[in-house]
Design an enzyme around this catalytic site. Structure first.
Site, mmCIF file in Angstrom:
data_model
loop_
_atom_site.group_PDB
_atom_site.id
_atom_site.type_symbol
_atom_site.label_atom_id
_atom_site.label_comp_id
_atom_site.label_asym_id
_atom_site.label_seq_id
_atom_site.Cartn_x
_atom_site.Cartn_y
_atom_site.Cartn_z
ATOM 1 N N LEU A 24 -15.444 2.146 9.936
ATOM 2 C CA LEU A 24 -15.530 3.263 10.955
ATOM 3 C C LEU A 24 -13.671 3.364 11.272
ATOM 4 O O LEU A 24 -13.640 3.080 12.311
ATOM 5 C CB LEU A 24 -16.825 3.270 12.278
ATOM 6 C CG LEU A 24 -18.073 3.278 11.179
ATOM 7 C CD1 LEU A 24 -18.676 3.279 13.422
ATOM 8 C CD2 LEU A 24 -18.083 4.369 10.392
ATOM 9 N N ARG B 299 -11.029 14.818 7.800
ATOM 10 C CA ARG B 299 -11.723 14.981 6.529
ATOM 11 C C ARG B 299 -13.008 15.444 6.995
ATOM 12 O O ARG B 299 -13.509 14.780 7.025
ATOM 13 C CB ARG B 299 -11.450 13.558 5.561
ATOM 14 C CG ARG B 299 -10.473 13.266 4.916
ATOM 15 C CD ARG B 299 -10.417 12.470 3.473
ATOM 16 N NE ARG B 299 -9.447 11.226 4.041
ATOM 17 C CZ ARG B 299 -10.163 10.028 3.589
ATOM 18 N NH1 ARG B 299 -11.049 8.877 2.653
ATOM 19 N NH2 ARG B 299 -9.070 8.913 4.164
ATOM 20 N N ARG C 69 -2.924 -2.277 -3.443
ATOM 21 C CA ARG C 69 -3.808 -1.447 -3.318
ATOM 22 C C ARG C 69 -3.613 -0.274 -4.283
ATOM 23 O O ARG C 69 -3.173 1.058 -3.726
ATOM 24 C CB ARG C 69 -3.698 -0.782 -1.599
ATOM 25 C CG ARG C 69 -5.003 -0.542 -1.261
ATOM 26 C CD ARG C 69 -5.114 0.832 0.244
ATOM 27 N NE ARG C 69 -6.840 0.743 0.580
ATOM 28 C CZ ARG C 69 -7.389 1.007 1.644
ATOM 29 N NH1 ARG C 69 -6.685 0.443 2.306
ATOM 30 N NH2 ARG C 69 -8.051 1.024 1.345
ATOM 31 N N GLY D 156 -15.157 1.185 14.480
ATOM 32 C CA GLY D 156 -16.146 0.287 14.603
ATOM 33 C C GLY D 156 -15.866 -0.581 15.754
ATOM 34 O O GLY D 156 -16.832 -1.812 15.844
ATOM 35 N N GLU D 157 -14.973 -1.376 15.390
ATOM 36 C CA GLU D 157 -14.180 -2.860 16.353
ATOM 37 C C GLU D 157 -13.496 -2.714 17.717
ATOM 38 O O GLU D 157 -13.719 -3.381 18.207
ATOM 39 C CB GLU D 157 -12.834 -3.342 14.926
ATOM 40 C CG GLU D 157 -13.329 -3.569 13.762
ATOM 41 C CD GLU D 157 -11.972 -3.550 13.375
ATOM 42 O OE1 GLU D 157 -10.708 -4.338 13.984
ATOM 43 O OE2 GLU D 157 -11.588 -3.904 11.965
ATOM 44 N N ASN E 139 -10.163 5.619 10.914
ATOM 45 C CA ASN E 139 -9.522 7.077 9.972
ATOM 46 C C ASN E 139 -10.418 7.201 8.794
ATOM 47 O O ASN E 139 -10.563 8.660 8.669
ATOM 48 C CB ASN E 139 -8.394 7.506 9.753
ATOM 49 C CG ASN E 139 -7.291 7.986 10.781
ATOM 50 O OD1 ASN E 139 -7.816 9.146 11.376
ATOM 51 N ND2 ASN E 139 -6.063 7.678 11.623
ATOM 52 N N GLY E 140 -10.185 6.592 7.562
ATOM 53 C CA GLY E 140 -11.405 6.676 7.095
ATOM 54 C C GLY E 140 -13.061 5.964 7.228
ATOM 55 O O GLY E 140 -11.913 4.901 7.770
ATOM 56 N N HIS F 147 -13.513 1.843 0.570
ATOM 57 C CA HIS F 147 -12.939 1.365 0.846
ATOM 58 C C HIS F 147 -13.417 -0.366 0.436
ATOM 59 O O HIS F 147 -13.620 -1.174 1.024
ATOM 60 C CB HIS F 147 -13.768 1.513 2.602
ATOM 61 C CG HIS F 147 -13.163 2.428 2.697
ATOM 62 N ND1 HIS F 147 -13.889 3.437 3.410
ATOM 63 C CD2 HIS F 147 -12.434 2.406 3.052
ATOM 64 C CE1 HIS F 147 -12.869 4.686 4.531
ATOM 65 N NE2 HIS F 147 -12.153 3.439 3.968
ATOM 66 N N GLU G 202 -7.668 -5.377 5.235
ATOM 67 C CA GLU G 202 -7.532 -5.082 3.483
ATOM 68 C C GLU G 202 -6.534 -5.649 3.008
ATOM 69 O O GLU G 202 -6.298 -6.362 1.751
ATOM 70 C CB GLU G 202 -7.329 -3.937 3.647
ATOM 71 C CG GLU G 202 -8.555 -2.823 3.602
ATOM 72 C CD GLU G 202 -8.479 -1.678 4.330
ATOM 73 O OE1 GLU G 202 -8.588 -1.402 5.089
ATOM 74 O OE2 GLU G 202 -9.134 -0.631 3.878
ATOM 75 N N ASP H 13 -8.337 11.701 16.500
ATOM 76 C CA ASP H 13 -8.266 9.893 17.407
ATOM 77 C C ASP H 13 -9.143 9.501 18.477
ATOM 78 O O ASP H 13 -9.139 10.468 19.561
ATOM 79 C CB ASP H 13 -6.966 9.493 18.425
ATOM 80 C CG ASP H 13 -6.970 8.299 18.344
ATOM 81 O OD1 ASP H 13 -7.584 7.704 18.950
ATOM 82 O OD2 ASP H 13 -6.186 7.168 18.046
ATOM 83 N N ASN I 269 0.906 -1.179 0.039
ATOM 84 C CA ASN I 269 0.126 0.522 0.382
ATOM 85 C C ASN I 269 0.644 1.441 0.065
ATOM 86 O O ASN I 269 1.538 1.720 1.016
ATOM 87 C CB ASN I 269 -1.601 0.178 1.498
ATOM 88 C CG ASN I 269 -1.733 1.380 1.337
ATOM 89 O OD1 ASN I 269 -1.848 1.869 0.302
ATOM 90 N ND2 ASN I 269 -2.881 0.753 2.127
HETATM 91 P P1 ADP Z 1 -7.155 3.584 9.032
HETATM 92 O O1 ADP Z 1 -8.752 4.079 8.102
HETATM 93 O O2 ADP Z 1 -6.104 4.208 9.051
HETATM 94 O O3 ADP Z 1 -6.506 2.022 8.860
HETATM 95 P P2 ADP Z 1 -8.325 2.172 11.499
HETATM 96 O O4 ADP Z 1 -9.371 1.508 11.166
HETATM 97 O O5 ADP Z 1 -6.778 1.811 12.252
HETATM 98 O O6 ADP Z 1 -7.672 3.428 11.120
HETATM 99 O O7 ADP Z 1 -8.388 3.197 13.081
HETATM 100 C C1 ADP Z 1 -8.414 4.393 13.986
HETATM 101 C C2 ADP Z 1 -8.602 4.772 14.261
HETATM 102 O O8 ADP Z 1 -9.856 4.089 14.824
HETATM 103 C C3 ADP Z 1 -8.262 5.431 15.095
HETATM 104 O O9 ADP Z 1 -7.598 7.352 15.299
HETATM 105 C C4 ADP Z 1 -8.962 5.833 16.596
HETATM 106 O O10 ADP Z 1 -9.940 7.105 16.473
HETATM 107 C C5 ADP Z 1 -9.816 4.851 16.635
HETATM 108 N N1 ADP Z 1 -9.620 3.360 17.648
HETATM 109 C C6 ADP Z 1 -8.833 2.487 17.613
HETATM 110 N N2 ADP Z 1 -9.057 2.064 18.796
HETATM 111 C C7 ADP Z 1 -9.478 2.384 19.769
HETATM 112 C C8 ADP Z 1 -10.491 1.895 21.043
HETATM 113 N N3 ADP Z 1 -9.914 1.241 21.481
HETATM 114 N N4 ADP Z 1 -11.553 2.956 21.623
HETATM 115 C C9 ADP Z 1 -11.883 4.285 20.618
HETATM 116 N N5 ADP Z 1 -10.985 4.741 19.423
HETATM 117 C C10 ADP Z 1 -10.146 3.812 18.827
#
Ligand code: ADP
Length: 402
Positions: free
Chosen positions: A209, A241, A93, A330-331, A211-212, A181, A379, A283, A9
Site C-alpha cells: 500500500l 489511479r 526496474r 502499510g508501513e 502511492n501505487g 509490484h 525494491e 497523500d 528505475n
Molecule cells: P510509492 O508507491 O511512490 O513508492 P510509497 O510506498 O513511498 O509510494 O508510499 C507513499 C505514500 O505513503 C504517501 O503518499 C502517503 O500516502 C503514505 N504515507 C507515508 N508516510 C505516512 C504516514 N506517516 N502516515 C500516513 N501515510 C503515510
C-alpha cells in the site's frame, strides 16, 4: 576501487538510483538518489549513507538533459564520492516482462528488442525503462545490464488467474492479468522466509500500500493471485489511479463525453484514486489532516476496497496464515491500518491495536489464527540482489543484508 552494483528505475522524467557495494558477500548500500526534470531543467539529488542529501542542477549548459546525461552525472558523482567506482552490474526496474519472463534476465541486443515488443502493454513506463538500459549501456559499457520485471513474480499463475472472460485469441496475443509490484512481493517473501520460515511456507497475503497499491496471494512461496491485472490500473484505488472500474465507464466516457484515449488515460492514471475522489491530495497524511467529507470518503473507499480484496485473495488461498502490510501506507498509516484490520476476528485476524499504534513488527494478538506483520519493502535491494545473483557473486542474496 570498490565494485559497485547500481540499480536504476527510469521513468519518463526521472531516474531513481541506488548504489551497493558487495561487502563480504553482503550488499551494503552506499548511496541513494534521484534525477528529476529529465527532458528539461534537471535536478540531481543524492544521499550517501546517512549523510545529508546533496543536490545540484544539471542543466547549466541549458541543454535539455536526457537519460544518458543523467546517468553520466550519477557516474561522475559516484566516482568523486567513492574515490573511484567500478560499476560491474546495473539492475533495472522494468515494468513488463511479457507473458514469459518469470525471472530477471541479462540484457543483450536481442533481449532488448524483445522487451521493446512489450511497449504496447505498458506504454507509460516500458519505453523509459528501456531508455534507461540503453543509457546505462552507454555510460557503463563493461557492466552487465540486468532487467528485473515487476510482472515476473506472478508469471506462474494458473491460466484461470491470468485470463479475462474474453475470447481466447485476446489471451493469446497478451491480454492477460499480469500483476505488478512483483519485486516488492519477492523481497517481502524472502524476508519472511528468513525471519518466519514456517509462516513463509504457508498461505500469505501481502498488501503493498503505497502511492501505487496492490495485493498478492502467495501459497508456498508462489504468487497465485494479484489484484492488479493487464495494467497497473486495476484492483485497489491508489494515490492517483482509479483501481477496479467497470469497463462500461470507459465506454461512457468515450461515447457520451467524447473523451480521447489520452484524456481517459490522464483521468484514470493521474486524476483519480485518493486525489480524484478527495479533490485534495493523493497523500494519506493530507487526507487525515483534512476536515473535508471528501477526504474521509476517499480514505473510507480505500479501506473498503482493501478489505474486499483481502477476502477475495483468502478465498483463492483457502485460508490465511499470515498477512503482511508494506509500502508507505502499510508501513506508516496507523489509522488506515486500524480501519482495514478491525472487526475481522471472525475471519481469524485478531489485532493488538496498541502494537499497531506503536508500528510494531507483529501487530496481531498472540494466538491470532492469522499473524499480521508490518515489513518494510525495498525494491531497489531486490533488484541489486537479482543483479548480483545473475553475476554469480558470492551469496548476495536478500536477506543477507549488511
Ligand atoms: P510509492 O508507491 O511512490 O513508492 P510509497 O510506498 O513511498 O509510494 O508510499 C507513499 C505514500 O505513503 C504517501 O503518499 C502517503 O500516502 C503514505 N504515507 C507515508 N508516510 C505516512 C504516514 N506517516 N502516515 C500516513 N501515510 C503515510
Amino acid at each position: 576501487m570498490a565494485d559497485i552494483i547500481l540499480t536504476i528505475n527510469a521513468g519518463s522524467s526521472s531516474i531513481k538510483f541506488a548504489a551497493y557495494e558487495i561487502d563480504q558477500g553482503k550488499l551494503a548500500r552506499l548511496a541513494l538518489g534521484e534525477i528529476d526534470g529529465i527532458g528539461g531543467k534537471a535536478h540531481f539529488s543524492a544521499r550517501k549513507g546517512n549523510d545529508e542529501k546533496t543536490g545540484f542542477d544539471l542543466d547549466q549548459s541549458h541543454i535539455a538533459v536526457d537519460h544518458r546525461m543523467a546517468l553520466t552525472a550519477v557516474m561522475d558523482w559516484l566516482e568523486k564520492e567513492q574515490n573511484g567506482a567500478n560499476v560491474i552490474g546495473v539492475g533495472h526496474r522494468v515494468v513488463h516482462g511479457g507473458p514469459d519472463y518469470c525471472e530477471p534476465v541479462l540484457v543483450d541486443t536481442a533481449i532488448l528488442a524483445q522487451l521493446r515488443s512489450f511497449e504496447p502493454l505498458a506504454p507509460l513506463h516500458q519505453p523509459y525503462n528501456l531508455a534507461g538500459i540503453e543509457a546505462a549501456h552507454d555510460c557503463f559499457p563493461k557492466a552487465a545490464q540486468v532487467a528485473c520485471f515487476d510482472t515476473a513474480f506472478h508469471r506462474r499463475h494458473p491460466f484461470i488467474a491470468d485470463t479475462y472472460a474474453l475470447p481466447r485469441e485476446y489471451y493469446d496475443e497478451g491480454v492477460r492479468r499480469y500483476g505488478f509490484h512483483g519485486l516488492s512481493y519477492e523481497f517481502i517473501h524472502r524476508i519472511l522466509r528468513h525471519e518466519e520460515p514456517v509462516l513463509a511456507r504457508g498461505k500469505v497475503a501481502v498488501a503493498h500500500l503505497g502511492n501505487g497499491a496492490s495485493m498478492c496471494a502467495i501459497n508456498s512461496g508462489k504468487s497465485v493471485g494479484s489484484t492488479m491485472g493487464f495494467t497497473a490500473l486495476d484492483g485497489l484505488p491508489m494515490g492517483t489511479r482509479c483501481g477496479q472500474l467497470d469497463p462500461g465507464v470507459v465506454l461512457y466516457l468515450m461515447r457520451e463525453k467524447k473523451m480521447s484515449a489520452d484524456e481517459i488515460t490522464d483521468l484514470l492514471y493521474k486524476n483519480s484514486g485518493l486525489k480524484g475522489m478527495s479533490g485534495i491530495s493523493n497523500d494519506v497524511r493530507d487526507l487525515e489532516a483534512s476536515t473535508e467529507q471528501s477526504a474521509k470518503d476517499a480514505l473510507d473507499y480505500f479501506v473498503s476496497r482493501v478489505r474486499r480484496n483481502l477476502g477475495g485473495l483468502c478465498a483463492e488461498l483457502g485460508g490465511l496464515d499470515c498477512l503482511v502490510l508494506t509500502g508507505g501506507i502499510g508501513e506508516n498509516a496507523v489509522n488506515v491500518r486500524k480501519a482495514i484490520l478491525q472487526n475481522l476476528e471472525w475471519f481469524g485476524i485478531q489485532i493488538d491495536f496498541a502494537a499497531n499504534a506503536r508500528n510494531e513488527r507483529i501487530i496481531s494478538e498472540k494466538g491470532s489464527p492469522t499473524v499480521v506483520l508490518i515489513l518494510k519493502t525495498d525494491e531497489e535491494r531486490m533488484i541489486a540482489a537479482h543483479t548480483a545473483e545473475l553475476l554469480n557473486l558470492k551469496e548476495p542474496l536478500v536477506p543477507a543484508i549488511a
